[in-house]
Design an enzyme around this catalytic site. Structure first.
Site, PDB file in Angstrom:
ATOM      1  N   CYS A 115       0.825  -1.226   0.000  1.00  0.00           N
ATOM      2  CA  CYS A 115       0.000   0.000   0.000  1.00  0.00           C
ATOM      3  C   CYS A 115       0.850   1.264   0.000  1.00  0.00           C
ATOM      4  CB  CYS A 115      -0.935   0.008   1.200  1.00  0.00           C
ATOM      5  SG  CYS A 115      -2.117  -1.341   1.131  1.00  0.00           S
ATOM      6  N   HIS A 265      -3.822   7.208   1.318  1.00  0.00           N
ATOM      7  CA  HIS A 265      -4.082   5.846   0.872  1.00  0.00           C
ATOM      8  C   HIS A 265      -5.504   5.460   1.298  1.00  0.00           C
ATOM      9  CE1 HIS A 265      -3.900   1.648   0.152  1.00  0.00           C
ATOM     10  NE2 HIS A 265      -3.887   1.315   1.429  1.00  0.00           N
ATOM     11  N   ASN A 295      -9.972  -0.625  -1.960  1.00  0.00           N
ATOM     12  CA  ASN A 295      -8.525  -0.479  -1.782  1.00  0.00           C
ATOM     13  C   ASN A 295      -7.808  -1.041  -3.012  1.00  0.00           C
ATOM     14  OD1 ASN A 295      -5.862  -0.545  -1.020  1.00  0.00           O
ATOM     15  ND2 ASN A 295      -6.188  -1.574   0.942  1.00  0.00           N
TER      16      ASN A 295
END
Ligand code: UT7
Length: 338
Positions: A115, A265, A295
Site C-alpha cells: 500500500c 491511501h 482499496n
C-alpha cells in the site's frame, strides 16, 4: 536555485466492470451493511476478462498522465511501477509496461512496498531527479486484486476490501528559486517495520514455504491468498499515518492548516476518519475514493489525485499531503505543492 521534482501529469484507469457489495453476496455470506459500516466501501471495479493484465491497467493510466504532461515515451528517463499483483513471478511488471509504452533501454523498476509502494516509488524518482540523474520519470501504481482473492465466505474479511485499478504520475525536473510558492515535491519520508510482516501477507508461492515453491498442499491450504490481522493493521495505521504526516510538515516548517488537501491511501474509510480526527484535520480537506474503488493498494493515491483534479477539487498551487500505511508494515508520507 535547486533541482526539484514537479508533478506535470496525472492519470488513472479503472476497468469498466463495477462489482457492488450486493453483487458479492452471490459468492459469500456478507452484506452491504457489514461492508459499508466497517469500511465505507460501496463498490469496486474488477477486471472482467482473463486476458487483462496489471501492466494493461498501468498502460492506460500512464498514457493519460503522459498526455497531460505532454511527454512521449521516448522522453522518459526511468519507470517505477509499484504493484503487489504482478503480471508474472519474474521479470517485474515494469518491463511489460515499458514494452507496451515503447520506451526500450531505460531502467524499468518494480517497487514491492504494497500500500505504500506509490510513495516509495515517488521518493526514489525524486532522488534521481534531485541528483540530476533523471529529468522525466514515470511513477505508476497498478493492481489486479480480483484474480488473487479468496472470493468465498472463508476469505470474506479480505476479499471485500480490494479493487482493481491503476494510477500514474509524471515527474519532471524543475529549477526552483522560491520553494515557498513554486510547484514541486517538498519531501518524502519512508518507513518499514518487518516485525509485523505476517499481519498482512500472502504466504505463498515463495521459497520459505516447503521444499517446492508450488505444491497441491500449498493451494489446498489456501496459502496463495492474502491473510490479514485486521485489528492490528487498524491500530498501527492510525498511529503511523499521523506520525508520518507530522514528520513531513516539521521537515518543511509547514503548518497543518496550510495544507489544502489530504489525499491518503484508501485502506478503510474508518482509518482515514480516525487519522483526520486525531490530527484535527477538517473532514472536507480529506479526499476519499474508497466508496467507489475500494482499496487498490499501490494505485490509491494517484487515482485519488487524478479524480480530485478531474473534479476540480485539486488545483495548481495547492499544498497537498499524502500518507500511506500497509503490509510490511510499511508507511510513508509526501508533501508537495501541486
Ligand atoms: O490495508 C489493507 C486493508 N486493511 C484494512 O482495512 C485493515 C483495517 N482493519 C479493519 O478496518 C477491520 O479490522 C476490518 C474492517 C477489516 C474488520 O473489522 P473487525 O471489526 O475487525 O471484524 P472482525 O474481523 O473482528 O470480524 C467481526 C465479525 C466476525 O464474525 P464473528 O466471529 O463475530 O461471528 C467475522 O467473521 O465479522 C465477520 N466478518 C464478516 N461478516 C460479513 C468478517 N468479514 C465479513 C464480511 N461480511 N465481509
Amino acid at each position: 536555485m535547486a533541482l526539484r521534482s514537479r508533478i506535470t501529469g496525472i492519470g488513472s484507469y479503472l476497468p469498466p466492470q463495477v462489482v457492488t457489495n450486493d453483487d458479492l453476496t452471490e459468492f459469500m455470506d456478507t452484506s452491504d451493511e457489514w461492508i459499508t459500516q466497517r469500511t465505507g466501501i460501496k463498490q469496486r471495479h474488477w477486471v472482467d476478462s482473463a486476458g487483462v493484465t496489471t501492466s494493461d491497467l498501468a498502460l492506460e493510466a500512464a498514457r493519460e498522465a503522459m498526455a497531460m504532461a505532454g511527454v512521449e515515451a521516448g522522453d522518459l528517463d526511468m519507470i517505477f511501477l509499484a504493484t503487489i499483483s504482478p503480471d508474472h513471478f519474474f521479470p517485474g511488471t515494469a518491463v511489460f509496461l515499458q514494452r507496451k509504452l515503447g520506451a526500450p533501454g531505460i531502467p524499468a523498476i518494480d517497487v514491492r512496498q504494497q500500500c505504500t509502494g506509490f510513495i516509495y516509488g515517488t521518493s526514489m524518482a525524486d532522488q534521481y531527479i534531485r541528483t540530476g540523474m533523471a529529468e522525466r520519470v514515470l511513477v505508476v501504481g497498478a493492481e489486479i486484486h480480483s484474480k488473487g482473492l479468496d472470493i468465498s465466505t472463508e476469505g470474506r474479511d479480505v476479499a471485500v476490501l480490494f479493487g482493481d485499478g491503476a494510477g500514474a504520475m509524471v515527474l519532471e525536473a524543475a529549477d526552483i528559486t522560491d520553494p515557498a510558492t513554486e510547484r514541486h515535491i517538498l519531501s518524502t519520508h519512508l518507513h518499514a517495520d518487518g516485525t509485523y510482516a505476517e499481519d498482512l501477507w500472502v504466504p505463498a508461492p515463495g521459497m520459505a514455504v516447503g521444499t517446492r515453491m508450488v505444491t497441491h498442499d500449498i493451494v489446498d491450504r489456501k496459502l496463495v491468498y492474502p491473510k490479514m490481522n485486521g485489528r492490528n493493521v487498524y491500530v498501527h495505521a492510525v498511529k503511523r499515518m499521523p506520525e508520518a504526516i507530522r514528520e513531513s510538515l516539521d521537515a518543511n516548517g509547514v503548518q497543518l492548516d496550510e495544507v489544502d488537501l489530504f489525499v491518503f491511501h484508501q485502506a478503510n474509510l474508518r482509518i482515514n476518519e480516525a487519522v483526520a480526527q486525531r490530527m484535527g484535520i477538517p473532514p472536507e480537506k480529506v479526499y476519499n475514493t474508497i466508496e467507489q474503488f475500494a482499496n487498490t493498494t499501490a494505485a490509491t493515491i494517484p487515482i485519488g489525485l487524478a479524480e480530485a483534479a478531474k473534479e476540480g477539487r485539486l488545483k495548481p498551487g495547492m499544498m497537498v499531503s499524502s500518507t500511506a500505511f500497509g503490509s510490511g508494515f510499511t508507511w510513508a508520507s509526501m508533501l508537495y505543492r501541486w
